[in-house]
Enzyme design. Sequence first.
Site, PDB file in Angstrom:
ATOM      1  N   SER A  41       9.230  78.341  14.288  1.00  0.00           N
ATOM      2  CA  SER A  41       8.230  77.774  15.203  1.00  0.00           C
ATOM      3  C   SER A  41       8.157  76.270  15.014  1.00  0.00           C
ATOM      4  O   SER A  41       8.670  75.719  14.032  1.00  0.00           O
ATOM      5  CB  SER A  41       6.861  78.419  14.952  1.00  0.00           C
ATOM      6  OG  SER A  41       6.522  78.383  13.570  1.00  0.00           O
ATOM      7  N   GLU A  63       5.586  72.629  15.622  1.00  0.00           N
ATOM      8  CA  GLU A  63       4.223  72.126  15.810  1.00  0.00           C
ATOM      9  C   GLU A  63       4.220  70.781  16.539  1.00  0.00           C
ATOM     10  O   GLU A  63       5.031  69.906  16.243  1.00  0.00           O
ATOM     11  CB  GLU A  63       3.539  71.965  14.456  1.00  0.00           C
ATOM     12  CG  GLU A  63       2.102  71.446  14.550  1.00  0.00           C
ATOM     13  CD  GLU A  63       1.415  71.465  13.208  1.00  0.00           C
ATOM     14  OE1 GLU A  63       1.290  72.575  12.648  1.00  0.00           O
ATOM     15  OE2 GLU A  63       1.032  70.382  12.721  1.00  0.00           O
ATOM     16  N   ASP A  76     -10.817  68.737   8.957  1.00  0.00           N
ATOM     17  CA  ASP A  76     -11.421  67.601   8.272  1.00  0.00           C
ATOM     18  C   ASP A  76     -12.646  67.113   9.023  1.00  0.00           C
ATOM     19  O   ASP A  76     -12.710  67.201  10.248  1.00  0.00           O
ATOM     20  CB  ASP A  76     -10.410  66.445   8.170  1.00  0.00           C
ATOM     21  CG  ASP A  76      -9.161  66.840   7.404  1.00  0.00           C
ATOM     22  OD1 ASP A  76      -9.310  67.489   6.353  1.00  0.00           O
ATOM     23  OD2 ASP A  76      -8.058  66.509   7.869  1.00  0.00           O
ATOM     24  N   PHE A 127       1.349  60.201   4.623  1.00  0.00           N
ATOM     25  CA  PHE A 127       0.960  61.593   4.874  1.00  0.00           C
ATOM     26  C   PHE A 127       0.785  62.345   3.555  1.00  0.00           C
ATOM     27  O   PHE A 127      -0.182  63.081   3.367  1.00  0.00           O
ATOM     28  CB  PHE A 127       2.027  62.307   5.710  1.00  0.00           C
ATOM     29  CG  PHE A 127       2.061  61.917   7.157  1.00  0.00           C
ATOM     30  CD1 PHE A 127       1.010  61.246   7.757  1.00  0.00           C
ATOM     31  CD2 PHE A 127       3.160  62.254   7.933  1.00  0.00           C
ATOM     32  CE1 PHE A 127       1.052  60.889   9.096  1.00  0.00           C
ATOM     33  CE2 PHE A 127       3.216  61.919   9.283  1.00  0.00           C
ATOM     34  CZ  PHE A 127       2.158  61.229   9.865  1.00  0.00           C
ATOM     35  N   HIS A 150       8.493  76.767   9.778  1.00  0.00           N
ATOM     36  CA  HIS A 150       7.619  76.144  10.777  1.00  0.00           C
ATOM     37  C   HIS A 150       7.817  74.636  10.666  1.00  0.00           C
ATOM     38  O   HIS A 150       7.517  74.036   9.632  1.00  0.00           O
ATOM     39  CB  HIS A 150       6.158  76.516  10.490  1.00  0.00           C
ATOM     40  CG  HIS A 150       5.172  75.921  11.449  1.00  0.00           C
ATOM     41  ND1 HIS A 150       4.993  76.400  12.730  1.00  0.00           N
ATOM     42  CD2 HIS A 150       4.306  74.890  11.310  1.00  0.00           C
ATOM     43  CE1 HIS A 150       4.047  75.699  13.338  1.00  0.00           C
ATOM     44  NE2 HIS A 150       3.623  74.769  12.502  1.00  0.00           N
TER      45      HIS A 150
END
Length: 277
Positions: free
Chosen positions: A8, A10, A101, A208, A258
């Site tokens: 998959s 994102e 968040d 990140f 993913h």
Amino acid sequence: MTNSKSFSFEFFPPQTQEGANKLAAARKQLAVLKPAFFSVTFGAGGSTRERTLETVQQIQTDGYEAAPHLSCVGSTRENIRAILHTYKNMGIKRIVALRGDLPSGMATSGEFHYANELVSFIRVETGEHFHIEVAAYPEFHPQAKSPRDDLLNFKRKVMAGANSAITQYFYNADGYFRFVEECRKAGVTLPIVPGIMPIMKFSQLARFSDTCGAEIPRSIRKVLESYGDDIESIQAFGLDVVTQLCERLLAGGAPGLHFYTLNQSAPSLEIWKRLGI
């Protein structure tokens, strides 16, 4: 490569028409790979709610399965209920349920505090309609008090009704296999799919990683740092690193992959090609 594994991709909701056009092109290129679904992120406190919905609608219109993220921090039960019923009426079958968040400046988390509360709420509201994905952290959630607490928090999400999990990205396969083993010992048997972050820009990746607690192994970090602003070398090395990581994960029994695409198709396509999926 077995077809029983789940692959998959994102995306995040674009902010501009130019971004939307680029995402549409990336989605078309990745759709050729016939992924199980495309997931779409949901900004802190629901800040991208409408854009997430629009992106999900476009994916569905193109004939592919969409899995919208749904984060509960900063939201009310009524707000989440409305979103769930919108997605149900659209024919969405999969939700990625997250705590999320707090938006900058927001003092309280709202009516939900943890992801397990959101998973429970989804089950109460919609029964078994949705396949619920939750997040997993092989290198531990950055706010976890201890590895044991982190595992117990994950188990609570699973027991609340999750069907499968997607991990935070990582570059240490041993950490993933250790985490899965600990989960199995704790009686957690659902599929735990590794999250994969292609390496495109070192400065971006370092930012990140510092934020989300994902470790860049020293051996990888030092090589990336040595390339300075040489983007071509960074990306070439990154492709080798991530492809080898994926090969080891799949060979070791990972139930799929993913990809965190950052709305770009080229890195994921190249890794896919090298894997021979």
